[in-house]
Design a protein around this motif. Structure first.
Motif, PDB file in Angstrom:
ATOM      1  N   TRP A  60       1.004  -1.035  -0.194  1.00  0.00           N
ATOM      2  CA  TRP A  60      -0.058   0.109  -0.201  1.00  0.00           C
ATOM      3  C   TRP A  60       0.742   1.209   0.015  1.00  0.00           C
ATOM      4  O   TRP A  60       0.714   2.199  -1.026  1.00  0.00           O
ATOM      5  N   TYR A  61       1.731   1.402   0.986  1.00  0.00           N
ATOM      6  CA  TYR A  61       2.538   2.712   0.991  1.00  0.00           C
ATOM      7  C   TYR A  61       3.406   2.871  -0.211  1.00  0.00           C
ATOM      8  O   TYR A  61       3.659   4.248  -0.364  1.00  0.00           O
ATOM      9  N   SER A  62       3.843   1.933  -0.588  1.00  0.00           N
ATOM     10  CA  SER A  62       4.893   1.935  -1.729  1.00  0.00           C
ATOM     11  C   SER A  62       4.122   2.612  -2.905  1.00  0.00           C
ATOM     12  O   SER A  62       4.848   3.349  -3.577  1.00  0.00           O
ATOM     13  N   GLY A  63       2.748   2.391  -3.211  1.00  0.00           N
ATOM     14  CA  GLY A  63       2.038   2.884  -3.997  1.00  0.00           C
ATOM     15  C   GLY A  63       2.075   4.545  -4.033  1.00  0.00           C
ATOM     16  O   GLY A  63       2.409   5.231  -4.810  1.00  0.00           O
ATOM     17  N   TYR A  64       2.014   4.980  -2.733  1.00  0.00           N
ATOM     18  CA  TYR A  64       1.792   6.555  -2.713  1.00  0.00           C
ATOM     19  C   TYR A  64       3.347   6.985  -3.049  1.00  0.00           C
ATOM     20  O   TYR A  64       3.390   8.041  -3.536  1.00  0.00           O
ATOM     21  N   LEU A  65       4.444   6.184  -2.518  1.00  0.00           N
ATOM     22  CA  LEU A  65       5.786   7.039  -2.909  1.00  0.00           C
ATOM     23  C   LEU A  65       6.117   6.826  -4.350  1.00  0.00           C
ATOM     24  O   LEU A  65       6.734   7.752  -4.788  1.00  0.00           O
ATOM     25  N   ASN A  66       5.754   5.608  -4.931  1.00  0.00           N
ATOM     26  CA  ASN A  66       5.668   5.712  -6.367  1.00  0.00           C
ATOM     27  C   ASN A  66       5.168   6.701  -7.037  1.00  0.00           C
ATOM     28  O   ASN A  66       5.549   7.448  -8.148  1.00  0.00           O
ATOM     29  N   SER A  67       3.846   7.052  -6.555  1.00  0.00           N
ATOM     30  CA  SER A  67       3.097   8.134  -7.407  1.00  0.00           C
ATOM     31  C   SER A  67       3.735   9.422  -7.066  1.00  0.00           C
ATOM     32  O   SER A  67       3.711  10.281  -8.162  1.00  0.00           O
ATOM     33  N   ILE A  68       3.905   9.644  -5.754  1.00  0.00           N
ATOM     34  CA  ILE A  68       4.692  10.947  -5.412  1.00  0.00           C
ATOM     35  C   ILE A  68       5.932  11.069  -6.495  1.00  0.00           C
ATOM     36  O   ILE A  68       6.457  12.234  -6.811  1.00  0.00           O
ATOM     37  N   ALA A 207      -0.512   4.996 -16.460  1.00  0.00           N
ATOM     38  CA  ALA A 207       0.428   4.629 -15.241  1.00  0.00           C
ATOM     39  C   ALA A 207       0.345   3.171 -14.890  1.00  0.00           C
ATOM     40  O   ALA A 207       1.340   2.585 -14.609  1.00  0.00           O
ATOM     41  N   ARG A 208      -1.066   2.551 -14.979  1.00  0.00           N
ATOM     42  CA  ARG A 208      -1.104   1.329 -14.626  1.00  0.00           C
ATOM     43  C   ARG A 208      -0.573   0.420 -15.797  1.00  0.00           C
ATOM     44  O   ARG A 208       0.061  -0.578 -15.393  1.00  0.00           O
ATOM     45  N   THR A 209      -0.690   0.844 -17.202  1.00  0.00           N
ATOM     46  CA  THR A 209      -0.139   0.093 -18.281  1.00  0.00           C
ATOM     47  C   THR A 209       1.499  -0.128 -18.127  1.00  0.00           C
ATOM     48  O   THR A 209       2.083  -1.153 -18.670  1.00  0.00           O
ATOM     49  N   LEU A 210       2.173   0.863 -17.980  1.00  0.00           N
ATOM     50  CA  LEU A 210       3.700   1.039 -17.943  1.00  0.00           C
ATOM     51  C   LEU A 210       4.289   0.506 -16.508  1.00  0.00           C
ATOM     52  O   LEU A 210       5.556   0.447 -16.676  1.00  0.00           O
ATOM     53  N   THR A 211       3.416   0.086 -15.849  1.00  0.00           N
ATOM     54  CA  THR A 211       4.135  -0.487 -14.397  1.00  0.00           C
ATOM     55  C   THR A 211       3.678  -1.530 -14.074  1.00  0.00           C
ATOM     56  O   THR A 211       2.620  -2.165 -14.507  1.00  0.00           O
ATOM     57  N   THR A 212       4.344  -2.427 -13.400  1.00  0.00           N
ATOM     58  CA  THR A 212       3.812  -3.764 -12.821  1.00  0.00           C
ATOM     59  C   THR A 212       4.202  -3.836 -11.238  1.00  0.00           C
ATOM     60  O   THR A 212       2.990  -3.789 -10.587  1.00  0.00           O
ATOM     61  N   THR A 213       5.115  -3.636 -10.795  1.00  0.00           N
ATOM     62  CA  THR A 213       5.392  -3.605  -9.318  1.00  0.00           C
ATOM     63  C   THR A 213       6.276  -2.510  -8.755  1.00  0.00           C
ATOM     64  O   THR A 213       5.756  -1.933  -7.865  1.00  0.00           O
ATOM     65  N   ASN A 214       7.250  -2.269  -9.393  1.00  0.00           N
ATOM     66  CA  ASN A 214       8.311  -1.354  -8.910  1.00  0.00           C
ATOM     67  C   ASN A 214       7.851   0.024  -8.653  1.00  0.00           C
ATOM     68  O   ASN A 214       8.206   0.895  -8.066  1.00  0.00           O
ATOM     69  N   ALA A 215       6.785   0.467  -9.780  1.00  0.00           N
ATOM     70  CA  ALA A 215       6.603   1.814  -9.958  1.00  0.00           C
ATOM     71  C   ALA A 215       5.124   2.179  -9.937  1.00  0.00           C
ATOM     72  O   ALA A 215       4.568   3.033 -10.474  1.00  0.00           O
ATOM     73  N   LYS A 216       4.430   0.734  -9.537  1.00  0.00           N
ATOM     74  CA  LYS A 216       3.192   0.826  -9.357  1.00  0.00           C
ATOM     75  C   LYS A 216       2.481   2.023  -8.640  1.00  0.00           C
ATOM     76  O   LYS A 216       2.727   2.292  -7.399  1.00  0.00           O
ATOM     77  N   PRO A 217       1.484   2.856  -9.305  1.00  0.00           N
ATOM     78  CA  PRO A 217       0.841   4.026  -8.941  1.00  0.00           C
ATOM     79  C   PRO A 217      -0.393   3.526  -7.706  1.00  0.00           C
ATOM     80  O   PRO A 217      -0.742   2.507  -7.729  1.00  0.00           O
ATOM     81  N   ILE A 218      -0.550   4.562  -6.771  1.00  0.00           N
ATOM     82  CA  ILE A 218      -1.528   4.220  -5.765  1.00  0.00           C
ATOM     83  C   ILE A 218      -2.950   3.697  -6.201  1.00  0.00           C
ATOM     84  O   ILE A 218      -3.676   3.158  -5.741  1.00  0.00           O
ATOM     85  N   ALA A 219      -3.187   4.670  -7.298  1.00  0.00           N
ATOM     86  CA  ALA A 219      -4.504   4.520  -7.703  1.00  0.00           C
ATOM     87  C   ALA A 219      -4.771   3.048  -8.243  1.00  0.00           C
ATOM     88  O   ALA A 219      -5.780   2.544  -8.093  1.00  0.00           O
ATOM     89  N   ALA A 220      -3.826   2.293  -8.776  1.00  0.00           N
ATOM     90  CA  ALA A 220      -3.862   0.958  -9.299  1.00  0.00           C
ATOM     91  C   ALA A 220      -3.818   0.017  -8.037  1.00  0.00           C
ATOM     92  O   ALA A 220      -4.859  -0.966  -8.155  1.00  0.00           O
TER      93      ALA A 220
END
Lengths: 267, 289
Positions: A60-68, A207-220
């Motif tokens: 969960w929280y890595s999603g926020y960090l990725n998006s930011i 954002a969702r299409t271009l990422t899988t795990t490492n840069a996954k956005p919070i909305a995904a």
């Protein structure tokens, strides 16, 4: 009397506007079972369990960090490239200026679905899938044109005589641009930064299409709360409340630039 | 106030040009490529010319979606632009009130689009939602999953709630950019607040309002995630907008050819109307500055 009427209209609008957000806050402080069992205007047994889950679960929280991270990169790229371009459009006439200016905006006019497959192939070729830079670049497609358009509007509000006077006074272009011109349009810079941040923050499809795990956005990450047992409304609401905070901080920082605006005679 | 003529200005535009063209050209070529071919599988494709365009243009369901889309975007512009200007005019000019208003105003804009739909599902549910429950308490039946009218009302409320702040923020920033001297001159002339609005504020906001109108038109015409989450295009097809229908064709039926032709027509419609709005707004300000 007049001031009171204005305050009343604004207060009424904000009251209505905040209701759905209040409802989300209300939901976020209750457990899912509690939400589905009863209708309550406020949480009777408020619990932070939804928030605790988000802050302790790294998915969960890595999603926020990725998006930011990718949103910040995107905002920076957009502003740095758009400032000189907007200046050119507001001050100069050159070959194809009007056409290029409008063409920029046409990049916001195609359904996002159109870009998914080509972008995926493009960024795969460069080995950039699942990196923050890929999303930041992809979002430039709609943020850079927007930044140019908004900044151009603000720059055109500044009389060209100010530039001419400064150049006569012996200012070089870059010194004039950084020390005189940008301060004059900081309301515009503030608005632009906020808009770039906002549009990149809320975009999901690319954002969702271009990422899988490492840069996954919070909305995904939030779409994951749909499970076999149905939606976990409480968790989703808590995540929703937390998605508002970074952008609210951004607008808090630029608020003075937006409010002060443009004052003549400061040069 | 005359612009300088200098082609070297291209150097200032170049970074933007490169970065946008890099992202834009390959997708455009891909779509054009798909729109004139029939693709059976890898390496198996036949050139079909304008076949897909004919098919798409004759599609009755697409016509219905198109009119729905025009109605939706038209309502969006008619409601959000005036409302946004009114909000901007009522906002305090400075102090904590201005700061608080700006931050409050931005809140709906910062929520990811798929979450917007979810919020409104919670908010309008007759059993656990504040809005749905209140309406039902008042004795009116309200269910956006069963009645097309209710679905439209919910969508419009959501859309106005979500995006009016964008218009208000732009208009507010435009208003703040008007030098105080203009107001003082108007005060000396004894101008009414309406004529201040009509002859000073509105013309000075033309630039930001152009952006607001274009953005709201384009984004409402392309709207996807919010109605998809909230209504899924239903009940029936009553809220199936163009992009929802497009995704149905492209992903649901995997008809890439017609979907690509559809995308191009879709794009051209938006291009045409944006251009018309742009020209109209540019000309509206001529002679008023």
């Amino acid at each position: 009397m007049k001031i009171k009427k204005r305050a009343f209209i604004l207060g009424f609008y904000f009251f209505i506007m905040l209701l759905p957000i209040y409802w989300m806050l209300n939901m976020s402080l209750r457990t899912n079972a509690d939400i589905l069992n009863s209708f309550a205007l406020y949480p009777h047994n408020p619990t932070l369990s939804n928030y605790i889950k988000i802050f302790t679960d790294s998915s969960w929280y890595s999603g926020y960090l990725n998006s930011i991270l990718y949103v910040s990169i995107n905002t920076l790229i957009s502003l740095i490239t758009a400032l000189p371009a907007a200046y050119a459009f507001s001050r100069y006439r050159f070959l194809g200026d009007k056409q290029v200016f409008f063409w920029l905006l046409t990049n916001r006019m195609a359904p996002a679905a159109v870009f998914l497959l080509p972008f995926f192939q493009l960024y795969s070729t460069f080995g950039l899938i699942d990196t923050h830079i890929a999303v930041a670049f992809a979002h430039c497609l709609f943020n850079v044109p927007l930044a140019v358009w908004i900044l151009e509007g603000f720059m055109s509000g500044v009389p060209i005589e100010i530039d001419e006077t400064a150049f006569i006074d012996g200012y070089g272009f870059s010194r004039f641009f950084m020390t005189i011109f940008i301060p004059l349009i900081r309301a515009g810079v503030g608005v632009t930064a906020f808009f770039c941040f906002m549009f990149s923050w809320v975009e999901l499809l690319l954002a969702r299409t271009l990422t899988t795990t490492n840069a996954k956005p919070i909305a995904a990450t939030m779409t994951r709360t749909v499970s076999a047992t149905g939606l976990d409304w409480g968790l989703l609401a808590a995540a929703g409340i937390l998605t508002i905070i970074p952008g609210a901080l951004v607008i808090w920082f630029v608020r003075n630039h937006m409010a002060k605006g443009f004052a003549m005679g400061r040069v | 106030m005359e612009k300088w003529q200098d082609n070297r200005a291209w150097f200032l535009v170049l970074p933007v040009f490169v970065i946008v063209a890099f992202s834009a050209i390959i997708p455009l070529l891909t779509v054009i490529n798909y729109s004139v071919q029939d693709i059976f599988g890898p390496g198996q494709r036949v050139f079909v010319g304008a076949e897909w365009f004919k098919e798409v243009l004759g599609d009755k369901r697409l016509h219905a979606a198109l009119w729905r889309q025009f109605l939706f975007s038209g309502l969006v512009l008619l409601i959000e632009i005036p409302l946004g200007i009114i909000i901007a005019l009522t906002m305090p000019k400075k102090g904590w009130g201005a700061s608080a208003s700006l931050v409050t105003l931005a809140l709906p804009l910062l929520i990811p689009w798929n979450v917007i739909g979810t919020i409104w599902i919670i908010f309008t549910r007759p059993d656990i939602g504040l809005f749905g429950a209140t309406i039902n308490k008042l004795g009116m039946s309200f269910d956006h999953t069963a009645s097309s009218l209710d679905a439209w009302v919910t969508l419009m409320l959501m859309e106005v709630w979500h995006w009016t702040p964008l218009v208000a923020l732009l208009a507010y920033a435009g208003l703040r950019a008007i030098p105080e001297a203009y107001y003082q001159a108007a005060k000396v002339d004894g101008a009414s607040s309406w004529s201040v609005f009509r002859h000073i504020q509105l013309p000075k906001m033309r630039g930001v309002l152009t952006i607001a109108v274009l953005l709201r038109f384009m984004d409402s015409f392309l709207i996807y995630a919010e109605p998809f989450v909230l209504t899924g295009g239903g009940p029936g097809n009553s809220t199936t907008f163009l992009s929802i229908y497009l995704v149905k064709i492209a992903v649901g039926q995997f008809d890439l050819g017609p979907a690509a032709a559809f995308s191009l027509i879709y794009f051209l419609i938006i291009l045409l109307f944006s251009w018309l709005f742009y020209q109209a707004l540019q000309n509206a300000g001529k002679g008023e500055g």
